[in-house]
Write a protein that holds these residues in place. Structure first.
Motif, PDB file in Angstrom:
ATOM      1  N   GLY A   1       0.819  -1.211   0.000  1.00  0.00           N
ATOM      2  CA  GLY A   1       0.000   0.000   0.000  1.00  0.00           C
ATOM      3  C   GLY A   1       0.855   1.263   0.000  1.00  0.00           C
ATOM      4  O   GLY A   1       0.577   2.226  -0.725  1.00  0.00           O
ATOM      5  N   VAL A   2       1.907   1.258   0.812  1.00  0.00           N
ATOM      6  CA  VAL A   2       2.819   2.415   0.843  1.00  0.00           C
ATOM      7  C   VAL A   2       3.435   2.617  -0.542  1.00  0.00           C
ATOM      8  O   VAL A   2       3.532   3.745  -1.051  1.00  0.00           O
ATOM      9  N   LEU A   3       3.841   1.525  -1.171  1.00  0.00           N
ATOM     10  CA  LEU A   3       4.466   1.620  -2.492  1.00  0.00           C
ATOM     11  C   LEU A   3       3.471   2.144  -3.525  1.00  0.00           C
ATOM     12  O   LEU A   3       3.838   2.920  -4.414  1.00  0.00           O
ATOM     13  N   ILE A   4       2.217   1.732  -3.392  1.00  0.00           N
ATOM     14  CA  ILE A   4       1.186   2.212  -4.314  1.00  0.00           C
ATOM     15  C   ILE A   4       1.045   3.727  -4.205  1.00  0.00           C
ATOM     16  O   ILE A   4       0.903   4.433  -5.206  1.00  0.00           O
ATOM     17  N   ALA A   5       1.131   4.211  -2.954  1.00  0.00           N
ATOM     18  CA  ALA A   5       1.040   5.658  -2.754  1.00  0.00           C
ATOM     19  C   ALA A   5       2.205   6.379  -3.438  1.00  0.00           C
ATOM     20  O   ALA A   5       2.098   7.536  -3.827  1.00  0.00           O
ATOM     21  N   LEU A   6       3.327   5.667  -3.593  1.00  0.00           N
ATOM     22  CA  LEU A   6       4.493   6.266  -4.267  1.00  0.00           C
ATOM     23  C   LEU A   6       4.346   6.220  -5.787  1.00  0.00           C
ATOM     24  O   LEU A   6       4.758   7.132  -6.497  1.00  0.00           O
ATOM     25  N   VAL A   7       3.787   5.116  -6.284  1.00  0.00           N
ATOM     26  CA  VAL A   7       3.820   4.854  -7.716  1.00  0.00           C
ATOM     27  C   VAL A   7       2.625   5.459  -8.455  1.00  0.00           C
ATOM     28  O   VAL A   7       2.758   5.986  -9.550  1.00  0.00           O
ATOM     29  N   PHE A   8       1.441   5.354  -7.857  1.00  0.00           N
ATOM     30  CA  PHE A   8       0.249   5.803  -8.556  1.00  0.00           C
ATOM     31  C   PHE A   8      -0.151   7.195  -8.080  1.00  0.00           C
ATOM     32  O   PHE A   8       0.085   7.552  -6.924  1.00  0.00           O
ATOM     33  N   PRO A   9      -0.758   7.972  -8.973  1.00  0.00           N
ATOM     34  CA  PRO A   9      -1.019   9.363  -8.649  1.00  0.00           C
ATOM     35  C   PRO A   9      -1.965   9.552  -7.453  1.00  0.00           C
ATOM     36  O   PRO A   9      -1.760  10.463  -6.664  1.00  0.00           O
ATOM     37  N   ALA A  10      -2.984   8.716  -7.309  1.00  0.00           N
ATOM     38  CA  ALA A  10      -3.935   8.961  -6.229  1.00  0.00           C
ATOM     39  C   ALA A  10      -4.634   7.670  -5.828  1.00  0.00           C
ATOM     40  O   ALA A  10      -4.630   6.702  -6.571  1.00  0.00           O
ATOM     41  N   PHE A  11      -5.215   7.702  -4.615  1.00  0.00           N
ATOM     42  CA  PHE A  11      -5.993   6.543  -4.150  1.00  0.00           C
ATOM     43  C   PHE A  11      -7.137   7.061  -3.298  1.00  0.00           C
ATOM     44  O   PHE A  11      -7.071   8.150  -2.727  1.00  0.00           O
ATOM     45  N   ASN A  12      -8.218   6.284  -3.247  1.00  0.00           N
ATOM     46  CA  ASN A  12      -9.344   6.650  -2.393  1.00  0.00           C
ATOM     47  C   ASN A  12      -9.889   5.396  -1.724  1.00  0.00           C
ATOM     48  O   ASN A  12      -9.433   4.287  -2.024  1.00  0.00           O
ATOM     49  N   PRO A  13     -10.846   5.554  -0.797  1.00  0.00           N
ATOM     50  CA  PRO A  13     -11.304   4.374  -0.046  1.00  0.00           C
ATOM     51  C   PRO A  13     -11.874   3.265  -0.918  1.00  0.00           C
ATOM     52  O   PRO A  13     -12.015   2.129  -0.464  1.00  0.00           O
TER      53      PRO A  13
END
Lengths: 247, 293
Positions: free
Chosen positions: B207-219
């Protein structure tokens, strides 16, 4: 000392709530000898063994070790009590090496390196073939070799009781004979044996005490000598398991 | 065109590495516990939100969030195991029930994230210096390269654990033969709790890596990752950790290359084509090891 090292006392085992596989089954594993369990397919032999080893929980009745009630004891605690099991289904980890299979059996004392090495050595001395194949994957060996690995693995822990479920099922006849000779010699090494078997002839030959099960219940039990000599009992077995014991 | 392809390859590796981690944690769970974790994507996105909170509220950089997420999620996974799984084990068909239960957990987790963070898409405003690096003729964002490096380190550590240590071998042994591992004197409850915690920790780190790689995330991003995880797990072979790692990378590459060669809308269905194709033609996964139930 209790008259049984391991015991089922009027045990019921049920699948899916109400299909009773065992009904009031009692069974004693007497110390220092071979206790044999025979009976037709579906008699509940393997179920009885699973109940004895905590793999199935009885809905009624008790499991006892040395006369102590241990009903509900999970299977991984049995090895600490000196009781080892070689089940009918292959119990090896096929994609691990022979040596890793042996090391996993030492799980409960894995930090005691000297003891682990001793256990490995014991298995290799008992079955020298295992030493040659120790780096091979367990799944790559023949059926007979796999069975010897299972036996070696169980005995490496120096159990006082060994439970065997059909040790020669699907094994070539020549190797079977070797396995029965080996099992026959175990009480001489101080190891108590419970042998559940379809091979009535061999089971009767090497057992000291016999149980005959039918439909999840005790049919009859007695000393193996009595089974061999008493014509009435012989006929009974012949009838129940469709096999005649040669006198 | 060559630049586009090269770009696709590099990004495919980066994204594929993340998919690999998402898949490997799900496959470990299924392999050891026979639990179908339909909430896996939510576990992963919760990791992204943890990184978000750590950075926006406490100024903790994402790189430091990785070990924190590992520890927090490991502990949470351990606790969650004892809350959820013993109930499951009492049912007549634990495997099917696990699917329903974790579907419920997934809805509940998404709702909880919604309650805590609202529906807006979040992004972590952290920037590495330099912002991007030159890889051959192309530029790649430093954040993505860092994520790739972490993915590689985590994958190697996991492989070493699974193949070189006795507890790791015990985990694999439990996947190969769940009844036999108990006969070895291994407390299957503790081992399963550990597997659950390990899978949760991997999910959190991912999840932390996703926050680095992809522009945005939501619930609601979780569901997407659950689907990806399932594709990777099926492609790699159920319960096969090495297969999942390979399958994740393959899937990431396929997806990114598809965006180079196919129209945008077509690229979206690549995952499903792979999933359906695998089930039809190679149901035991790319490594072809048949899974013993």
């Amino acid at each position: 000392m209790a008259d049984a090292v391991l015991e089922l006392d009027r045990v019921d085992v049920a699948y899916h709530g109400d299909i009773r596989i065992l009904r009031g089954l009692s069974l004693k594993v007497r110390p220092g000898v071979i206790t044999g369990v025979i009976g037709p397919n579906g008699a509940g032999k393997s179920t009885a063994l699973k109940a004895l080893y905590g793999l199935l929980k009885p809905v009624a009745g008790d499991v006892l070790i040395d006369g102590r009630k241990v009903t509900g004891l999970p299977p991984w605690k049995f090895i600490d009590n000196g009781i080892a099991l070689v089940p009918q289904q292959r119990s090896l980890f096929n994609e691990l090496s022979v040596e890793d299979n042996l090391r996993l059996a030492c799980w409960s004392f894995r930090r005691d390196r000297a003891r682990v090495e001793q256990a490995l050595e014991r298995a290799y001395v008992q079955f020298p073939m295992l030493r040659d194949k120790r780096r091979d994957l367990a799944g790559s060996m023949s059926g007979g070799q796999q069975r010897f690995l299972e036996l070696g693995r169980a005995l490496a822990l120096r159990p006082r009781v060994l439970l065997l479920d059909e040790p020669t099922a699907m094994i070539a006849p020549r190797v079977s004979a070797e396995i029965y000779e080996f099992v026959h010699g175990l009480p001489g090494q101080g190891i108590t044996v419970l042998l559940v078997d379809q091979n009535v002839r061999q089971c009767v030959r090497i057992s000291d005490h016999l149980y005959v099960l039918e439909l999840g219940q005790n049919k009859v039990d007695g000393s193996a000598r009595a089974f061999q000599q008493d014509a009435g009992l012989r006929d009974l077995i012949a009838e129940w398991v469709d096999y005649r014991i040669d006198a | 065109m060559e630049l586009l392809i090269l770009n696709g390859l590099v990004n495919g590796l980066i994204v594929g590495g993340i998919y690999a981690l998402v898949g490997v944690s799900l496959t470990l769970l299924y392999g050891v516990l026979r639990v179908v974790n339909f909430a896996h994507g939510e576990f992963v996105i919760a990791g992204s939100f943890l990184a978000f909170v750590l950075f926006s509220s406490f100024g903790v950089p994402p790189l430091l969030a990785v070990p924190i997420a590992a520890v927090v999620f490991f502990a949470a996974g351990w606790g969650l195991y004892y809350v959820l799984i013993p109930r499951l084990a009492r049912s007549d068909d634990p495997e099917l029930m696990s699917f329903l239960m974790f579907y419920g957990v997934s809805i509940a987790a998404a709702a909880l994230l919604l309650l805590l963070f609202e529906a807006d898409s979040r992004t972590i405003d952290y920037t590495f210096t330099p912002v991007s690096m030159q890889v051959g003729p192309i530029y790649v964002s430093t954040a993505r390269l860092v994520a790739l490096a972490i993915t590689i380190v985590v994958s190697i550590a996991l492989a070493l654990f699974l193949f070189k240590t006795l507890p790791g071998k015990a985990l694999r042994a439990a996947i190969m033969n769940p009844e036999a591992i108990q006969i070895m004197g291994v407390d299957i409850v503790r081992l399963s709790a550990f597997a659950f915690a390990l899978a949760a920790a991997l999910a959190g780190v991912t999840g932390v890596l996703i926050a680095l790689v992809f522009p945005a995330f939501n619930p609601f991003s979780g569901a997407e990752y659950t689907i990806i995880a399932f594709i990777v797990v099926v492609l790699g072979g159920l319960g096969n950790p090495v297969g999942a790692l390979l399958a994740g990378v393959l899937f990431g590459l396929a997806e990114q290359m598809a965006t180079v060669f196919l129209p945008q809308a077509m690229a979206q269905i690549v995952g499903f084509v792979i999933l359906v194709g695998t089930i039809f033609f190679r149901p035991s996964g790319i490594l072809g090891v048949r899974f013993k139930r």
